[in-house]
Design an enzyme around this catalytic site. Sequence first.
Site, PDB file in Angstrom:
ATOM      1  N   GLN A 229       6.505   2.292   4.555  1.00  0.00           N
ATOM      2  CA  GLN A 229       7.598   2.467   3.596  1.00  0.00           C
ATOM      3  C   GLN A 229       8.948   2.382   4.291  1.00  0.00           C
ATOM      4  O   GLN A 229       9.112   2.872   5.410  1.00  0.00           O
ATOM      5  CB  GLN A 229       7.461   3.816   2.889  1.00  0.00           C
ATOM      6  CG  GLN A 229       6.250   3.926   1.976  1.00  0.00           C
ATOM      7  CD  GLN A 229       6.385   3.120   0.689  1.00  0.00           C
ATOM      8  OE1 GLN A 229       7.414   2.505   0.423  1.00  0.00           O
ATOM      9  NE2 GLN A 229       5.331   3.113  -0.111  1.00  0.00           N
ATOM     10  N   TYR A 258      -6.640   0.915  -0.138  1.00  0.00           N
ATOM     11  CA  TYR A 258      -5.490   0.147   0.355  1.00  0.00           C
ATOM     12  C   TYR A 258      -4.652   1.070   1.253  1.00  0.00           C
ATOM     13  O   TYR A 258      -3.448   1.243   1.068  1.00  0.00           O
ATOM     14  CB  TYR A 258      -4.644  -0.398  -0.791  1.00  0.00           C
ATOM     15  CG  TYR A 258      -5.415  -1.121  -1.872  1.00  0.00           C
ATOM     16  CD1 TYR A 258      -5.773  -2.459  -1.732  1.00  0.00           C
ATOM     17  CD2 TYR A 258      -5.790  -0.480  -3.048  1.00  0.00           C
ATOM     18  CE1 TYR A 258      -6.475  -3.130  -2.729  1.00  0.00           C
ATOM     19  CE2 TYR A 258      -6.490  -1.129  -4.050  1.00  0.00           C
ATOM     20  CZ  TYR A 258      -6.830  -2.457  -3.887  1.00  0.00           C
ATOM     21  OH  TYR A 258      -7.524  -3.111  -4.887  1.00  0.00           O
ATOM     22  N   GLU A 279      -9.124   0.004   4.268  1.00  0.00           N
ATOM     23  CA  GLU A 279      -8.049  -0.958   4.536  1.00  0.00           C
ATOM     24  C   GLU A 279      -8.642  -2.264   5.054  1.00  0.00           C
ATOM     25  O   GLU A 279      -9.534  -2.254   5.905  1.00  0.00           O
ATOM     26  CB  GLU A 279      -7.060  -0.400   5.546  1.00  0.00           C
ATOM     27  CG  GLU A 279      -5.978  -1.359   6.007  1.00  0.00           C
ATOM     28  CD  GLU A 279      -5.183  -1.963   4.864  1.00  0.00           C
ATOM     29  OE1 GLU A 279      -4.968  -3.200   4.890  1.00  0.00           O
ATOM     30  OE2 GLU A 279      -4.786  -1.225   3.943  1.00  0.00           O
ATOM     31  N   ASP A 322      -3.078   2.333  -3.720  1.00  0.00           N
ATOM     32  CA  ASP A 322      -1.749   1.899  -3.272  1.00  0.00           C
ATOM     33  C   ASP A 322      -1.829   0.417  -2.895  1.00  0.00           C
ATOM     34  O   ASP A 322      -1.686   0.052  -1.722  1.00  0.00           O
ATOM     35  CB  ASP A 322      -1.296   2.752  -2.084  1.00  0.00           C
ATOM     36  CG  ASP A 322       0.138   2.464  -1.666  1.00  0.00           C
ATOM     37  OD1 ASP A 322       0.840   1.727  -2.389  1.00  0.00           O
ATOM     38  OD2 ASP A 322       0.554   2.949  -0.605  1.00  0.00           O
ATOM     39  N   CYS A 349       4.603  -0.800  -6.368  1.00  0.00           N
ATOM     40  CA  CYS A 349       5.952  -1.319  -6.097  1.00  0.00           C
ATOM     41  C   CYS A 349       6.361  -2.354  -7.137  1.00  0.00           C
ATOM     42  O   CYS A 349       7.500  -2.810  -7.139  1.00  0.00           O
ATOM     43  CB  CYS A 349       6.026  -1.915  -4.695  1.00  0.00           C
ATOM     44  SG  CYS A 349       4.884  -3.282  -4.407  1.00  0.00           S
TER      45      CYS A 349
END
Length: 393
Positions: A229, A258, A279, A322, A349
């Site tokens: 981030q 994720y 991931e 995410d 996002c």
Amino acid sequence: MNETAPEIIENVRLEEGLNFGLTSASLPNRTLEVFGGIQGETVDIRLFAHKAGRGYAQVIKAHTPSSERVIPSCPYFGDCTGCTFQHINYIHQLQLKHRIVTAEFEKAELFGIDISPVIPSDEESGYRNHARLSIYHANLGFVNRFSRRHIQIDHCRIMNPGINKVLAGLQGKCGETRQISIRYGSNKDSYLIQPKLVKANVDIESGQKEYHDILLGHNFCISAASFFQVNNPQAEKMANLIKNHLNLSGSETLVDAYAGVGTFAVLLSPDCKRVIAIEESAAAVKDACLNISGIDNIELIQSKTEDVINQFEGQMDALILDPSRSGAHPSVLATICQNPPRNLVYVACDPSSLARDLKILLAGPFELSSVIPVDMFPQTYHVETLALLKCKL
């Protein structure tokens, strides 16, 4: 049309236009998307041609300025098109971002959903820990997205001072490459500059494989290919919101899908019995292995989420999704609707992808507790959104 003879159109009335933070202008033979305006203003605009044939323009003078208009503090505003909202006061920026999220929900036919006010950023400038700059004739800057013209930038208002320090030291000395990435961990005074510069006559080290930073007291290693981030204080707020919603007692199994470099897995692990982090990216998994070192209750799986999520039937008490901007894989949504966790957090996002995926989840076994937009990106149209859901079965 070209830069030497731009078409100027006078006394244009601006209308609402939520696409990428732009307003719109309706002309007799075309509709334009306009940078630098506010709905309701009457302005003069400079018209740009776009390769796809769409019409874009930029405000050059406001005859009836909105009460929400402010004088941009950045000397590059307009030439640089990165900060779409810098001419708008911050309170109204937050209102516009709320409207963007609401509009995407309505497009997906998600009506009547209570969307919380956007959580403001503590810092309206100097917050961003990552810069990706274009280079032209050794000069660092950004590319105007309408004219495609390179704009030399000596100081970026939204970048962390540590990045601007590097930018100043490299300006005019990087002719060997076309782009450069600068990342800075302000809590560790740690830099990553890629690619490695071998010809630049500077006293700045480059070519680092990773940099380091701290969130909520935890150390994180982030390599060049990994996501992190860009606004640390807002990321900490977001992690606390997730923690409060999941209401973990210490006996739960949390799946972090994720998972990236393991940010949420690490921050929430003290409150869980077991954390399973998934991931796909090899670079991010390598970072996550370092970040979870010494934390015994995190299991890290390198895989696409859609390939392994169905393995946890009956085990998921809580789930964090995410995904990237494109949203969650359809099979992931199908699996969690068949095997729903008690609590689910979707971190997005892109409000459009979020709305599309929420429609599927809400048609299944979930109900919304709240939707909370978080302003990770002041002065731009971007907004991060948390959707907090519970299983209603």
